[in-house]
Motif scaffolding. Structure first.
Motif, mmCIF file in Angstrom:
data_model
loop_
_atom_site.group_PDB
_atom_site.id
_atom_site.type_symbol
_atom_site.label_atom_id
_atom_site.label_comp_id
_atom_site.label_asym_id
_atom_site.label_seq_id
_atom_site.Cartn_x
_atom_site.Cartn_y
_atom_site.Cartn_z
ATOM 1 N N SER A 187 110.580 43.990 24.788
ATOM 2 C CA SER A 187 109.679 42.882 25.089
ATOM 3 C C SER A 187 110.413 41.576 24.878
ATOM 4 O O SER A 187 111.367 41.475 24.086
ATOM 5 C CB SER A 187 108.443 42.934 24.192
ATOM 6 N N PHE A 188 109.957 40.532 25.588
ATOM 7 C CA PHE A 188 110.545 39.218 25.406
ATOM 8 C C PHE A 188 110.266 38.675 24.004
ATOM 9 O O PHE A 188 111.064 37.913 23.454
ATOM 10 C CB PHE A 188 109.996 38.249 26.459
ATOM 11 N N GLU A 189 109.128 39.070 23.450
ATOM 12 C CA GLU A 189 108.813 38.621 22.088
ATOM 13 C C GLU A 189 109.838 39.146 21.090
ATOM 14 O O GLU A 189 110.253 38.424 20.171
ATOM 15 C CB GLU A 189 107.407 39.085 21.697
ATOM 16 N N ALA A 190 110.273 40.408 21.273
ATOM 17 C CA ALA A 190 111.299 40.964 20.384
ATOM 18 C C ALA A 190 112.623 40.235 20.554
ATOM 19 O O ALA A 190 113.339 39.988 19.572
ATOM 20 C CB ALA A 190 111.472 42.458 20.664
ATOM 21 N N LEU A 191 112.964 39.874 21.792
ATOM 22 C CA LEU A 191 114.194 39.124 22.022
ATOM 23 C C LEU A 191 114.145 37.775 21.317
ATOM 24 O O LEU A 191 115.114 37.346 20.680
ATOM 25 C CB LEU A 191 114.421 38.915 23.524
ATOM 26 N N GLN A 192 113.011 37.078 21.429
ATOM 27 C CA GLN A 192 112.893 35.775 20.796
ATOM 28 C C GLN A 192 112.954 35.894 19.275
ATOM 29 O O GLN A 192 113.588 35.075 18.599
ATOM 30 C CB GLN A 192 111.590 35.108 21.215
ATOM 31 N N ALA A 193 112.330 36.930 18.727
ATOM 32 C CA ALA A 193 112.298 37.093 17.279
ATOM 33 C C ALA A 193 113.677 37.370 16.709
ATOM 34 O O ALA A 193 113.982 36.975 15.571
ATOM 35 C CB ALA A 193 111.344 38.224 16.901
ATOM 36 N N HIS A 194 114.546 38.055 17.487
ATOM 37 C CA HIS A 194 115.877 38.435 16.986
ATOM 38 C C HIS A 194 116.990 37.749 17.776
ATOM 39 O O HIS A 194 118.099 38.267 17.869
ATOM 40 C CB HIS A 194 116.040 39.953 17.074
ATOM 41 N N HIS A 195 116.680 36.588 18.330
ATOM 42 C CA HIS A 195 117.619 35.904 19.221
ATOM 43 C C HIS A 195 118.967 35.623 18.539
ATOM 44 O O HIS A 195 120.030 35.965 19.074
ATOM 45 C CB HIS A 195 116.993 34.593 19.712
ATOM 46 N N ALA A 196 118.940 35.013 17.371
ATOM 47 C CA ALA A 196 120.183 34.632 16.698
ATOM 48 C C ALA A 196 121.018 35.856 16.333
ATOM 49 O O ALA A 196 122.246 35.860 16.520
ATOM 50 C CB ALA A 196 119.864 33.811 15.446
ATOM 51 N N GLN A 197 120.385 36.913 15.831
ATOM 52 C CA GLN A 197 121.126 38.112 15.444
ATOM 53 C C GLN A 197 121.763 38.791 16.651
ATOM 54 O O GLN A 197 122.921 39.245 16.573
ATOM 55 C CB GLN A 197 120.192 39.097 14.735
ATOM 56 N N LEU A 198 121.047 38.858 17.755
ATOM 57 C CA LEU A 198 121.593 39.480 18.959
ATOM 58 C C LEU A 198 122.769 38.681 19.500
ATOM 59 O O LEU A 198 123.788 39.260 19.901
ATOM 60 C CB LEU A 198 120.497 39.609 20.019
ATOM 61 N N ARG A 199 122.636 37.379 19.544
ATOM 62 C CA ARG A 199 123.733 36.540 20.012
ATOM 63 C C ARG A 199 124.982 36.736 19.139
ATOM 64 O O ARG A 199 126.103 36.850 19.646
ATOM 65 C CB ARG A 199 123.318 35.065 19.993
ATOM 66 N N HIS A 200 124.793 36.771 17.833
ATOM 67 C CA HIS A 200 125.933 36.943 16.914
ATOM 68 C C HIS A 200 126.587 38.306 17.120
ATOM 69 O O HIS A 200 127.832 38.407 17.121
ATOM 70 C CB HIS A 200 125.449 36.802 15.472
ATOM 71 N N LEU A 201 125.788 39.353 17.301
ATOM 72 C CA LEU A 201 126.339 40.695 17.485
ATOM 73 C C LEU A 201 127.182 40.785 18.745
ATOM 74 O O LEU A 201 128.277 41.356 18.730
ATOM 75 C CB LEU A 201 125.196 41.708 17.539
ATOM 76 N N VAL A 202 126.698 40.221 19.837
ATOM 77 C CA VAL A 202 127.426 40.296 21.105
ATOM 78 C C VAL A 202 128.723 39.509 21.023
ATOM 79 O O VAL A 202 129.763 39.940 21.551
ATOM 80 C CB VAL A 202 126.543 39.780 22.255
ATOM 81 N N ILE A 203 128.694 38.359 20.369
ATOM 82 C CA ILE A 203 129.907 37.551 20.243
ATOM 83 C C ILE A 203 130.922 38.226 19.322
ATOM 84 O O ILE A 203 132.129 38.246 19.590
ATOM 85 C CB ILE A 203 129.551 36.143 19.712
ATOM 86 N N ALA A 204 130.443 38.827 18.240
ATOM 87 C CA ALA A 204 131.347 39.437 17.261
ATOM 88 C C ALA A 204 131.936 40.750 17.776
ATOM 89 O O ALA A 204 133.118 41.037 17.535
ATOM 90 C CB ALA A 204 130.612 39.677 15.948
ATOM 91 N N ARG A 205 131.139 41.542 18.482
ATOM 92 C CA ARG A 205 131.594 42.857 18.950
ATOM 93 C C ARG A 205 131.162 43.066 20.407
ATOM 94 O O ARG A 205 130.254 43.845 20.698
ATOM 95 C CB ARG A 205 131.023 43.963 18.070
ATOM 96 N N PRO A 206 131.820 42.396 21.331
ATOM 97 C CA PRO A 206 131.371 42.457 22.726
ATOM 98 C C PRO A 206 131.492 43.847 23.348
ATOM 99 O O PRO A 206 130.583 44.305 24.040
ATOM 100 C CB PRO A 206 132.265 41.432 23.428
ATOM 101 N N ALA A 207 132.630 44.524 23.116
ATOM 102 C CA ALA A 207 132.829 45.839 23.734
ATOM 103 C C ALA A 207 131.856 46.864 23.165
ATOM 104 O O ALA A 207 131.235 47.634 23.911
ATOM 105 C CB ALA A 207 134.268 46.304 23.530
ATOM 106 N N ALA A 208 131.716 46.892 21.842
ATOM 107 C CA ALA A 208 130.796 47.838 21.215
ATOM 108 C C ALA A 208 129.355 47.541 21.618
ATOM 109 O O ALA A 208 128.556 48.464 21.842
ATOM 110 C CB ALA A 208 130.940 47.780 19.698
ATOM 111 N N SER A 209 129.013 46.257 21.735
ATOM 112 C CA SER A 209 127.660 45.887 22.143
ATOM 113 C C SER A 209 127.380 46.344 23.564
ATOM 114 O O SER A 209 126.295 46.870 23.862
ATOM 115 C CB SER A 209 127.479 44.367 22.033
ATOM 116 N N ALA A 210 128.359 46.148 24.452
ATOM 117 C CA ALA A 210 128.188 46.565 25.847
ATOM 118 C C ALA A 210 128.037 48.077 25.945
ATOM 119 O O ALA A 210 127.155 48.583 26.667
ATOM 120 C CB ALA A 210 129.364 46.092 26.689
#
Length: 233
Positions: free
Chosen positions: A31-54
């Motif tokens: 849901s978009f609500e879940a994305l908004q609630a965890h926006h900062a954590q998701l952004r940090h995870l993708v930046i820190a571990r892009p290949a593993a996240s993908a």
């Protein structure tokens, strides 16, 4: 034993994914609500571990498609939100092709022979037409976002459509939706990056509104494809 494993092994995997998804309530995460609630954590995870996240995203998306639960459209949007419109769209398409192939192969190995043997004349005619024009029919269905992906995948498997036709049709038919939904997700992500909220104003942003308009146009593409194919005969 080995024959039963070959015939029902893939089906057991698909059913196992479905049971796991229902038991865990995983669809509530999409849901978009879940994305908004965890926006900062998701952004940090993708930046820190892009290949593993993908890789993790693709595996999760394949599981969603293979388990036939609602959610592929939201997952396509999440792909763009996490990885941008182009990389996210490409990851979405990889997952759609892999998941669709798994479902179609499972249904074909488990049920196609039984359906071909015991179906009536009308069903046999439908099966013959679908197999003869598999790519055309499947592309036209997959081009329409409102048609559930699980329906076309199961139908292709029951009709005994060859796996390479399912892969080709999914790659062609799902590509527009994958990149449009990814563009929508990227627009939502950019809005949240700027401190926006999931409200009417965010949906009015050009980078969000344009994919929404494109989805409306895409909903008619399947019908246009079928009309063009018929008129060309």
């Amino acid at each position: 034993m080995s024959q039963s494993l070959r015939r029902f092994g893939l089906l057991a995997i698909v059913l196992g994914l479905l049971v796991a998804a229902m038991a865990s309530g995983v669809w509530r995460w999409f849901s978009f609500e879940a994305l908004q609630a965890h926006h900062a954590q998701l952004r940090h995870l993708v930046i820190a571990r892009p290949a593993a996240s993908a890789a993790g995203f693709v595996l999760l998306f394949v599981a969603v498609v293979a388990s036939c639960i609602p959610g592929p459209g939201v997952m396509m949007t999440v792909g763009g939100y996490l990885f941008g419109p182009y990389v996210g769209g490409a990851l979405d398409l990889i997952a759609c092709v892999a998941g669709s192939a798994l479902v179609a192969a499972a249904c074909r190995s488990a049920f196609a022979d039984w359906v071909a043997r015991d179906s009536g004349p009308r069903m046999k005619a439908i099966e013959t037409a679908l197999r003869a024009n598999a790519v055309s029919y499947l592309v036209s269905l997959k081009l329409i976002p409102i048609v559930p992906m699980s329906v076309t995948n199961v139908a292709a498997g029951l009709a005994g459509v060859r796996l390479r036709a399912v892969i080709a049709a999914t790659a062609l038919g799902s590509a527009p939706a994958c990149f449009i939904f990814a563009g929508l997700g990227a627009g939502v992500g950019h809005g949240l990056d700027r401190g926006g909220h999931l409200d009417r104003h965010l949906m009015e942003r050009p980078d969000v509104l344009a994919p929404l308009i494109a989805l409306s146009v895409l909903s008619l593409a399947g019908l246009a494809w079928r009309i063009a194919r018929r008129s060309g005969r």
